[in-house]
Design a protein around this motif. Structure first.
Motif, PDB file in Angstrom:
ATOM      1  N   LEU A   1      -9.304   7.340  -2.301  1.00 17.26           N
ATOM      2  CA  LEU A   1      -9.738   6.199  -1.497  1.00 17.26           C
ATOM      3  C   LEU A   1     -10.398   5.140  -2.377  1.00 17.26           C
ATOM      4  CD1 LEU A   1     -11.297   8.169   1.508  1.00 17.26           C
ATOM      5  CD2 LEU A   1      -9.141   6.912   1.514  1.00 17.26           C
ATOM      6  N   GLU A   2     -11.174   5.598  -3.340  1.00 14.88           N
ATOM      7  CA  GLU A   2     -11.859   4.674  -4.246  1.00 14.88           C
ATOM      8  C   GLU A   2     -10.853   3.892  -5.092  1.00 14.88           C
ATOM      9  OE1 GLU A   2     -15.253   4.789  -7.809  1.00 14.88           O
ATOM     10  OE2 GLU A   2     -14.589   6.640  -6.826  1.00 14.88           O
TER      11      GLU A   2
ATOM     12  N   GLY B   1     -15.903   3.323   4.682  1.00 18.51           N
ATOM     13  CA  GLY B   1     -15.349   4.663   4.853  1.00 18.51           C
ATOM     14  C   GLY B   1     -13.972   4.808   4.238  1.00 18.51           C
ATOM     15  N   LYS B   2     -13.036   5.315   5.016  1.00 13.57           N
ATOM     16  CA  LYS B   2     -11.670   5.504   4.531  1.00 13.57           C
ATOM     17  C   LYS B   2     -11.025   4.193   4.112  1.00 13.57           C
ATOM     18  CE  LYS B   2     -10.472   9.530   7.388  1.00 13.57           C
ATOM     19  NZ  LYS B   2      -9.572  10.036   8.460  1.00 13.57           N
ATOM     20  N   GLY B   3     -11.427   3.107   4.768  1.00 17.01           N
ATOM     21  CA  GLY B   3     -10.776   1.820   4.539  1.00 17.01           C
ATOM     22  C   GLY B   3      -9.929   1.456   5.743  1.00 17.01           C
ATOM     23  N   ASP B   4      -9.869   0.171   6.059  1.00 20.41           N
ATOM     24  CA  ASP B   4      -9.174  -0.272   7.266  1.00 20.41           C
ATOM     25  C   ASP B   4      -7.676   0.027   7.231  1.00 20.41           C
ATOM     26  OD1 ASP B   4     -11.617  -1.165   8.036  1.00 20.41           O
ATOM     27  OD2 ASP B   4     -11.140  -3.298   8.001  1.00 20.41           O
ATOM     28  N   ILE B   5      -7.044  -0.195   6.078  1.00 20.00           N
ATOM     29  CA  ILE B   5      -5.599   0.017   5.998  1.00 20.00           C
ATOM     30  C   ILE B   5      -5.273   1.510   6.021  1.00 20.00           C
ATOM     31  CG2 ILE B   5      -3.535  -0.330   4.593  1.00 20.00           C
ATOM     32  CD1 ILE B   5      -4.696  -2.936   3.630  1.00 20.00           C
ATOM     33  N   THR B   6      -6.034   2.296   5.280  1.00 23.59           N
ATOM     34  CA  THR B   6      -5.815   3.747   5.286  1.00 23.59           C
ATOM     35  C   THR B   6      -5.956   4.302   6.694  1.00 23.59           C
ATOM     36  OG1 THR B   6      -6.613   4.002   3.020  1.00 23.59           O
ATOM     37  CG2 THR B   6      -6.652   5.959   4.412  1.00 23.59           C
ATOM     38  N   ARG B   7      -6.993   3.872   7.382  1.00 20.80           N
ATOM     39  CA  ARG B   7      -7.241   4.357   8.745  1.00 20.80           C
ATOM     40  C   ARG B   7      -6.084   3.984   9.675  1.00 20.80           C
ATOM     41  NH1 ARG B   7     -11.643   2.063   9.056  1.00 20.80           N
ATOM     42  NH2 ARG B   7     -12.918   3.712   8.156  1.00 20.80           N
ATOM     43  N   PHE B   8      -5.565   2.776   9.520  1.00 19.11           N
ATOM     44  CA  PHE B   8      -4.470   2.304  10.365  1.00 19.11           C
ATOM     45  C   PHE B   8      -3.177   3.068  10.067  1.00 19.11           C
ATOM     46  CE2 PHE B   8      -1.157  -0.986  11.374  1.00 19.11           C
ATOM     47  CZ  PHE B   8      -1.378  -1.025  12.745  1.00 19.11           C
ATOM     48  N   LEU B   9      -2.867   3.247   8.787  1.00 14.39           N
ATOM     49  CA  LEU B   9      -1.639   3.953   8.412  1.00 14.39           C
ATOM     50  C   LEU B   9      -1.723   5.439   8.747  1.00 14.39           C
ATOM     51  CD1 LEU B   9      -0.786   2.238   5.006  1.00 14.39           C
ATOM     52  CD2 LEU B   9       0.252   1.840   7.243  1.00 14.39           C
ATOM     53  N   GLU B  10      -2.922   5.985   8.698  1.00 12.61           N
ATOM     54  CA  GLU B  10      -3.109   7.378   9.110  1.00 12.61           C
ATOM     55  C   GLU B  10      -2.823   7.511  10.602  1.00 12.61           C
ATOM     56  OE1 GLU B  10      -6.409  10.863   8.285  1.00 12.61           O
ATOM     57  OE2 GLU B  10      -7.133   8.865   8.818  1.00 12.61           O
ATOM     58  N   ARG B  11      -3.242   6.521  11.349  1.00 18.32           N
ATOM     59  CA  ARG B  11      -2.998   6.514  12.790  1.00 18.32           C
ATOM     60  C   ARG B  11      -1.500   6.428  13.102  1.00 18.32           C
ATOM     61  NH1 ARG B  11      -5.268   1.739  16.728  1.00 18.32           N
ATOM     62  NH2 ARG B  11      -4.668   2.635  18.734  1.00 18.32           N
ATOM     63  N   LEU B  12      -0.753   5.758  12.224  1.00 17.26           N
ATOM     64  CA  LEU B  12       0.696   5.635  12.406  1.00 17.26           C
ATOM     65  C   LEU B  12       1.451   6.860  11.891  1.00 17.26           C
ATOM     66  CD1 LEU B  12       1.368   1.915  11.360  1.00 17.26           C
ATOM     67  CD2 LEU B  12       1.079   2.846  13.663  1.00 17.26           C
ATOM     68  N   GLY B  13       0.737   7.784  11.256  1.00 20.65           N
ATOM     69  CA  GLY B  13       1.386   8.982  10.743  1.00 20.65           C
ATOM     70  C   GLY B  13       2.054   8.791   9.394  1.00 20.65           C
TER      71      GLY B  13
ATOM     72  N   TYR C   1       0.848  -1.205   0.000  1.00 21.35           N
ATOM     73  CA  TYR C   1       0.000   0.000   0.000  1.00 21.35           C
ATOM     74  C   TYR C   1       0.880   1.251   0.000  1.00 21.35           C
ATOM     75  CZ  TYR C   1      -3.414   3.398   1.889  1.00 21.35           C
ATOM     76  OH  TYR C   1      -4.222   4.491   2.102  1.00 21.35           O
ATOM     77  N   LEU C   2       1.845   1.304   0.921  1.00 22.56           N
ATOM     78  CA  LEU C   2       2.708   2.484   1.030  1.00 22.56           C
ATOM     79  C   LEU C   2       3.531   2.696  -0.231  1.00 22.56           C
ATOM     80  CD1 LEU C   2       4.016   2.228   4.704  1.00 22.56           C
ATOM     81  CD2 LEU C   2       2.517   3.992   3.762  1.00 22.56           C
ATOM     82  N   GLN C   3       4.070   1.628  -0.777  1.00 19.24           N
ATOM     83  CA  GLN C   3       4.873   1.742  -1.997  1.00 19.24           C
ATOM     84  C   GLN C   3       4.031   2.288  -3.145  1.00 19.24           C
ATOM     85  OE1 GLN C   3       6.286  -2.315  -2.191  1.00 19.24           O
ATOM     86  NE2 GLN C   3       8.276  -1.786  -1.317  1.00 19.24           N
ATOM     87  N   ALA C   4       2.786   1.843  -3.234  1.00 16.98           N
ATOM     88  CA  ALA C   4       1.907   2.311  -4.304  1.00 16.98           C
ATOM     89  C   ALA C   4       1.589   3.794  -4.148  1.00 16.98           C
ATOM     90  CB  ALA C   4       0.614   1.493  -4.312  1.00 16.98           C
ATOM     91  N   VAL C   5       1.279   4.212  -2.922  1.00 15.68           N
ATOM     92  CA  VAL C   5       0.928   5.610  -2.686  1.00 15.68           C
ATOM     93  C   VAL C   5       2.139   6.517  -2.902  1.00 15.68           C
ATOM     94  CG1 VAL C   5       0.158   7.260  -0.940  1.00 15.68           C
ATOM     95  CG2 VAL C   5      -0.974   5.054  -1.123  1.00 15.68           C
ATOM     96  N   VAL C   6       3.307   6.073  -2.461  1.00 10.57           N
ATOM     97  CA  VAL C   6       4.525   6.863  -2.658  1.00 10.57           C
ATOM     98  C   VAL C   6       4.847   6.983  -4.147  1.00 10.57           C
ATOM     99  CG1 VAL C   6       7.041   6.797  -2.371  1.00 10.57           C
ATOM    100  CG2 VAL C   6       5.549   6.469  -0.393  1.00 10.57           C
ATOM    101  N   GLN C   7       4.696   5.895  -4.874  1.00 12.74           N
ATOM    102  CA  GLN C   7       4.988   5.910  -6.306  1.00 12.74           C
ATOM    103  C   GLN C   7       4.041   6.840  -7.059  1.00 12.74           C
ATOM    104  OE1 GLN C   7       4.553   2.102  -8.295  1.00 12.74           O
ATOM    105  NE2 GLN C   7       6.075   2.649  -9.829  1.00 12.74           N
ATOM    106  N   ARG C   8       2.782   6.852  -6.652  1.00 10.85           N
ATOM    107  CA  ARG C   8       1.788   7.682  -7.338  1.00 10.85           C
ATOM    108  C   ARG C   8       1.786   9.125  -6.838  1.00 10.85           C
ATOM    109  NH1 ARG C   8      -3.347   3.415  -7.021  1.00 10.85           N
ATOM    110  NH2 ARG C   8      -2.175   1.593  -7.750  1.00 10.85           N
ATOM    111  N   GLY C   9       2.303   9.348  -5.660  1.00 15.28           N
ATOM    112  CA  GLY C   9       2.272  10.685  -5.076  1.00 15.28           C
ATOM    113  C   GLY C   9       1.015  10.916  -4.267  1.00 15.28           C
TER     114      GLY C   9
ATOM    115  N   LYS D   1     -10.959  12.893   0.377  1.00  9.17           N
ATOM    116  CA  LYS D   1     -11.016  11.517  -0.134  1.00  9.17           C
ATOM    117  C   LYS D   1      -9.789  11.130  -0.960  1.00  9.17           C
ATOM    118  CE  LYS D   1     -16.061  11.195  -0.079  1.00  9.17           C
ATOM    119  NZ  LYS D   1     -17.287  10.843  -0.835  1.00  9.17           N
ATOM    120  N   ASN D   2      -8.690  11.847  -0.731  1.00  7.82           N
ATOM    121  CA  ASN D   2      -7.425  11.513  -1.379  1.00  7.82           C
ATOM    122  C   ASN D   2      -6.372  11.217  -0.317  1.00  7.82           C
ATOM    123  OD1 ASN D   2      -7.591  11.801  -4.409  1.00  7.82           O
ATOM    124  ND2 ASN D   2      -8.497  13.751  -3.772  1.00  7.82           N
ATOM    125  N   VAL D   3      -5.527  10.244  -0.601  1.00  7.76           N
ATOM    126  CA  VAL D   3      -4.491   9.815   0.338  1.00  7.76           C
ATOM    127  C   VAL D   3      -3.126  10.219  -0.200  1.00  7.76           C
ATOM    128  CG1 VAL D   3      -3.442   7.847   1.512  1.00  7.76           C
ATOM    129  CG2 VAL D   3      -5.900   7.844   1.017  1.00  7.76           C
TER     130      VAL D   3
END
Length: 230
Positions: free
Chosen positions: A33-34, A46-58, A21-29, A65-67
């Motif tokens: 959420l969709e 909602g945001k999604g379980d992984i997004t919510r968890f990674l947001e909590r980790l900073g 997930y992180l590698q994909a978001v970093v690669q895309r910038g 609706k963009n990550v």
């Protein structure tokens, strides 16, 4: 001051999925959420379980609706290339009191059954706040992450402490001679934990010092993120 929710949600995922997930978001910038759910990188309402968890980790920030990845996400993935999954250990220790307590308990106990460890964790959480506890599903998810980072080994219904994952990863990342870790180079923030070995052109690294330095570094980043959102 610790703040512990009454029931602690941990997504039922393995660490490699967080990394993808992180590698994909970093690669895309950035990614919507969709889009993340359509690509199988996230799930849940909602945001999604992984997004919510990674947001909590900073590690990610969500807006309209963009990550987008945070500075901490780039740094974590950079270090991940050097020491692998162990890099998540100091991050989780800094961001999640439940994980930190789990790590402290398994280190003190050495080995324990799942039931013993779960009971001990909830007892420690109750000492922080009477309403604090972690249910069985969340405990299994938390333990799976602890296995993935190299903190513990699970065999059947027993859990065994393996030592500090970061110290072990740094020690194994270079050459180990006579129990001492040597590397070709270290980043600036690790210089205090290293000693140049001239004229060999390598440095001697103190793995335990490196582990503490990394946890301090992540802790500062997380606290700065909390302040910026406060």
């Amino acid at each position: 001051m610790f703040h512990v929710q009454r029931s602690i949600p941990f997504p039922p995922i393995r660490l490699d999925r967080l990394v993808r997930y992180l590698q994909a978001v970093v690669q895309r910038g950035s990614a919507s959420l969709e889009e993340l759910k359509e690509d199988g990188l996230d799930f849940g309402k909602g945001k999604g379980d992984i997004t919510r968890f990674l947001e909590r980790l900073g590690l990610v920030a969500v807006s309209d609706k963009n990550v987008a990845p945070t500075k901490l996400a780039y740094e974590l993935l950079s270090i991940y290339r050097s020491i692998g999954p162990a890099v998540f250990h100091p991050l989780l220790s800094s961001a999640l009191v439940q994980y930190r307590l789990l790590a402290e308990l398994v280190e003190a106990m050495g080995a324990a059954t799942l039931e013993e460890l779960h009971d001990a964790l909830n007892k420690r959480l109750a000492e922080i706040t009477p309403s604090g506890w972690i249910n069985n599903v969340a405990f299994k998810s938390l333990l799976a992450i602890a296995v993935d980072v190299g903190l513990v080994r699970k065999e059947g219904r027993r859990v065994e402490y393996l030592g500090d994952p970061v110290a072990r990863a740094f020690a194994g990342n270079g050459s180990v001679i006579g129990g001492v870790a040597y590397m070709e180079d270290v980043p600036e923030w690790l210089r205090a934990c290293s000693k140049p070995q001239r004229p060999l052109g390598i440095v001697q690294l103190d793995p335990e010092c490196a582990s503490r330095a990394l946890e301090r570094r992540f802790s500062v980043e997380i606290n700065m993120g909390d302040l910026s959102h406060g």
